[in-house]
Enzyme design. Structure first.
Site, PDB file in Angstrom:
ATOM      1  NE  ARG A 158      -2.306  -2.077  -1.093  1.00 28.31           N
ATOM      2  CZ  ARG A 158      -2.664  -3.380  -0.689  1.00 28.31           C
ATOM      3  NH1 ARG A 158      -2.990  -3.782   0.351  1.00 28.31           N
ATOM      4  NH2 ARG A 158      -2.322  -3.863  -2.047  1.00 28.31           N
ATOM      5  CB  SER A 235      -9.280  -1.610   3.541  1.00 29.44           C
ATOM      6  OG  SER A 235      -9.679  -2.373   3.230  1.00 29.44           O
ATOM      7  CD  GLU A 337      -5.912   0.579   1.852  1.00 26.05           C
ATOM      8  OE1 GLU A 337      -6.348  -0.140   2.426  1.00 26.05           O
ATOM      9  OE2 GLU A 337      -6.621   1.072   0.918  1.00 26.05           O
TER      10      GLU A 337
HETATM   11  C1  LIG Z   1     -15.730   0.799  -1.860  1.00 29.68           C
HETATM   12  C2  LIG Z   1     -13.671   0.871  -2.069  1.00 29.68           C
HETATM   13  C3  LIG Z   1     -12.880  -0.079  -2.073  1.00 29.68           C
HETATM   14  C4  LIG Z   1     -11.413  -0.240  -1.999  1.00 29.68           C
HETATM   15  N1  LIG Z   1     -10.537  -1.345  -2.429  1.00 29.68           N
HETATM   16  C5  LIG Z   1      -9.600  -0.796  -2.476  1.00 29.68           C
HETATM   17  C6  LIG Z   1      -8.681  -2.507  -2.720  1.00 29.68           C
HETATM   18  O1  LIG Z   1      -9.176  -3.497  -2.887  1.00 29.68           O
HETATM   19  N2  LIG Z   1      -7.073  -1.844  -3.126  1.00 29.68           N
HETATM   20  C7  LIG Z   1      -6.896  -1.148  -2.923  1.00 29.68           C
HETATM   21  O2  LIG Z   1      -5.473  -1.187  -3.112  1.00 29.68           O
HETATM   22  N3  LIG Z   1      -7.428   0.188  -3.023  1.00 29.68           N
HETATM   23  C8  LIG Z   1      -8.771  -0.198  -1.988  1.00 29.68           C
HETATM   24  N4  LIG Z   1      -9.922   1.320  -2.232  1.00 29.68           N
HETATM   25  C9  LIG Z   1      -8.767   2.642  -2.518  1.00 29.68           C
HETATM   26  C10 LIG Z   1      -8.564   3.373  -3.542  1.00 29.68           C
HETATM   27  O3  LIG Z   1     -10.077   2.450  -4.772  1.00 29.68           O
HETATM   28  C11 LIG Z   1      -8.161   3.145  -4.595  1.00 29.68           C
HETATM   29  O4  LIG Z   1      -6.453   3.236  -3.441  1.00 29.68           O
HETATM   30  C12 LIG Z   1      -7.708   4.130  -6.284  1.00 29.68           C
HETATM   31  O5  LIG Z   1      -6.522   3.645  -5.970  1.00 29.68           O
HETATM   32  C13 LIG Z   1      -7.632   5.269  -5.357  1.00 29.68           C
HETATM   33  O6  LIG Z   1      -7.966   5.580  -7.137  1.00 29.68           O
HETATM   34  P1  LIG Z   1      -9.264   7.710  -6.772  1.00 29.68           P
HETATM   35  O7  LIG Z   1      -8.742   7.588  -8.611  1.00 29.68           O
HETATM   36  O8  LIG Z   1      -9.770   7.311  -6.469  1.00 29.68           O
HETATM   37  O9  LIG Z   1      -7.487   8.212  -6.207  1.00 29.68           O
HETATM   38  P2  LIG Z   1      -8.135   9.702  -5.651  1.00 29.68           P
HETATM   39  O10 LIG Z   1      -8.940   9.624  -4.566  1.00 29.68           O
HETATM   40  O11 LIG Z   1      -8.314  10.708  -6.599  1.00 29.68           O
HETATM   41  O12 LIG Z   1      -6.418  10.114  -5.330  1.00 29.68           O
HETATM   42  C14 LIG Z   1      -5.849   9.160  -3.864  1.00 29.68           C
HETATM   43  C15 LIG Z   1      -4.084   9.589  -4.279  1.00 29.68           C
HETATM   44  O13 LIG Z   1      -3.857   9.866  -4.984  1.00 29.68           O
HETATM   45  C16 LIG Z   1      -3.261  10.915  -5.673  1.00 29.68           C
HETATM   46  N5  LIG Z   1      -3.880  10.744  -7.345  1.00 29.68           N
HETATM   47  C17 LIG Z   1      -4.523  10.312  -7.697  1.00 29.68           C
HETATM   48  N6  LIG Z   1      -4.837  10.512  -8.686  1.00 29.68           N
HETATM   49  C18 LIG Z   1      -3.126  11.133  -9.409  1.00 29.68           C
HETATM   50  C19 LIG Z   1      -2.855  11.440 -10.506  1.00 29.68           C
HETATM   51  N7  LIG Z   1      -2.479  10.876 -12.322  1.00 29.68           N
HETATM   52  N8  LIG Z   1      -1.508  11.925  -9.979  1.00 29.68           N
HETATM   53  C20 LIG Z   1      -0.939  11.992  -8.847  1.00 29.68           C
HETATM   54  N9  LIG Z   1      -1.200  11.842  -7.503  1.00 29.68           N
HETATM   55  C21 LIG Z   1      -2.356  11.271  -7.938  1.00 29.68           C
HETATM   56  C22 LIG Z   1      -4.299  12.380  -5.098  1.00 29.68           C
HETATM   57  O14 LIG Z   1      -4.031  13.475  -4.675  1.00 29.68           O
HETATM   58  C23 LIG Z   1      -4.408  11.345  -3.735  1.00 29.68           C
HETATM   59  O15 LIG Z   1      -2.883  11.562  -3.058  1.00 29.68           O
HETATM   60  C24 LIG Z   1     -11.024   1.337  -2.406  1.00 29.68           C
HETATM   61  C25 LIG Z   1     -12.017   2.259  -2.502  1.00 29.68           C
HETATM   62  C26 LIG Z   1     -12.937   1.951  -2.052  1.00 29.68           C
HETATM   63  C27 LIG Z   1     -13.603   3.269  -1.912  1.00 29.68           C
END
Ligand SMILES: Cc1cc2nc3c(=O)[nH]c(=O)nc-3n(C[C@H](O)[C@H](O)[C@H](O)COP(=O)(O)OP(=O)(O)OC[C@H]3O[C@@H](n4cnc5c(N)ncnc54)[C@H](O)[C@@H]3O)c2cc1C
Length: 345
Positions: A158, A235, A337
């Protein structure tokens, strides 16, 4: 009521921003970052952020680029380059449909492709670090666009060099996949059971995807607008990785509770289950926190905006109570996380 950034996050929480700019291509993302008032927050799917009730005192750049293309192919592999804003699960579905193995166990995870390297997204025995070959970034410190090879991304459980660093903006990601009708060997016991196979067996890609989606939905881990258990960041805490001394202390304190789940790692470190710790510290599924927040009724690790109108301060109060109670009971510290923006635990 929560503020305007709430509508861009899966928690439906977060106050206002000075400016919100949507960028539809890699060039637009770079231009938006260069033109922005500091500070800058890169936001994509909003599924791994907790934004404070006072919002963000700067510019939020929404990553909305789309597309994927094959950039290299041989008998044993196919490399796809994916724009940062491409919805992750659309990518996974496309790879499964094309017969490319490597991402199938990561089905149903919300958010964007460009965010997957940030915390080395993983589930059911797969992590993106296994298939990413390079990450194209805009380096805000150097003012250059470059590809960082996977070996230099610092991928860990992570984590990566990108998490908590605002130096790099991810523009696209390259994945090296394996043309195969079958998944990689199934590594996760719960998934193997759901598929009716042994750990180490391979199954058709579509079966792996369907089983993962079913398991995830049962835990509220697939976004569903009608299910308040999915107003979360997935999580909330990572599984703690303990050194030997802390692990021994934990075992003493947990002695009367049976065999706690544990996974030995490198250098004598041991990973333990955050969900188990929270449950055994007395927080059951559905446990309510203050003012409309609650532990998911389907998964102990997910903290949810149950009412839909709850505030970040209340979510963090519940998180702090859980962290402190687990620490007092077991001597183990839980770490969040998601990325906390303009708020603290
Ligand atoms: C229901 C649910 C289930 C999930 N299950 C999992 C799982 O099984 N495994 C897991 O690992 N995660 C899980 N997650 C967490 C999440 O979905 C992942 O971490 C996902 O990759 C986040 O993507 P996002 O585009 O929503 O990022 P955001 O929430 O928009 O951003 C997260 C972070 O990344 C940065 N960021 C985003 N895009 C960029 C970019 N292009 N360049 C630089 N920085 C960037 C943001 O500034 C922030 O710091 C879950 C979340 C939810 C709500």
């Amino acid at each position: 009521m929560p503020g305007p950034l709430a509508s861009y996050t899966t928690l439906r929480m977060g106050g206002p921003a000075e400016r919100i700019v949507a960028a539809g291509t890699a060039d637009e993302i770079v231009r938006a970052v260069l033109a922005a008032n500091e500070p800058v927050l890169i936001l994509a799917g909003g599924s791994n952020v907790v934004i404070g009730d006072s919002g963000f005192p700067g510019t939020v750049v929404l990553v909305r680029s789309r597309g994927l293309r094959v950039v290299a192919e041989d008998a044993g592999s196919v490399t796809v380059r994916v724009e940062a804003g491409e919805p992750w699960d659309d990518l996974v579905a496309a790879t499964v449909a094309n017969g490319w193995a490597g991402l199938e166990c990561l089905s149903g995870i919300p958010g964007s492709t460009g965010a997957t390297p940030i915390q080395n997204v993983g589930a059911y025995g797969q992590e993106v670090a296994e298939t990413i070959t390079g990450v194209e970034v805009y380096d805000r410190a150097e003012g250059t666009r470059q590809v960082i090879p996977a070996a230099d991304c610092g991928f860990a459980y992570r984590g990566s060099i990108f998490k908590y660093a605002d130096r790099w903006v991810v523009l696209s990601v390259d994945f090296r996949l394996t043309p195969s009708p079958l998944s990689g060997p199934v590594r996760y016991a719960e998934l193997a059971r759901a598929l009716g196979v042994e750990v180490g067996d391979q199954v058709p890609l579509a079966d792996a995807r369907a089983a993962v989606l079913r398991l995830r939905a049962g835990k509220g881990m697939v976004l569903d607008a009608t299910d308040p258990d999915t107003r979360s960041v997935g999580s909330f805490f990572t599984n703690p990785v303990l050194d030997r001394a802390t692990y021994e202390l934990f075992l003493e304190r947990a002695a009367e509770l049976g065999d706690p789940p544990a996974w030995p790692g490198a250098d004598g470190m041991v990973k333990v289950s955050a969900a188990w710790l929270i449950d055994k510290a007395g927080f059951a599924k559905g446990h309510p926190g203050p003012d409309g927040v609650a532990i998911s009724s389907k998964h102990t690790l997910a903290l949810t905006n149950r009412s839909g109108t709850a505030h970040t301060v209340d979510l963090l109060a519940l998180a702090a109570t859980i962290r402190d109670t687990v620490h007092a009971r077991f001597g183990v510290t839980l770490h969040p996380e998601p990325v906390l923006i303009n708020c603290a635990l």
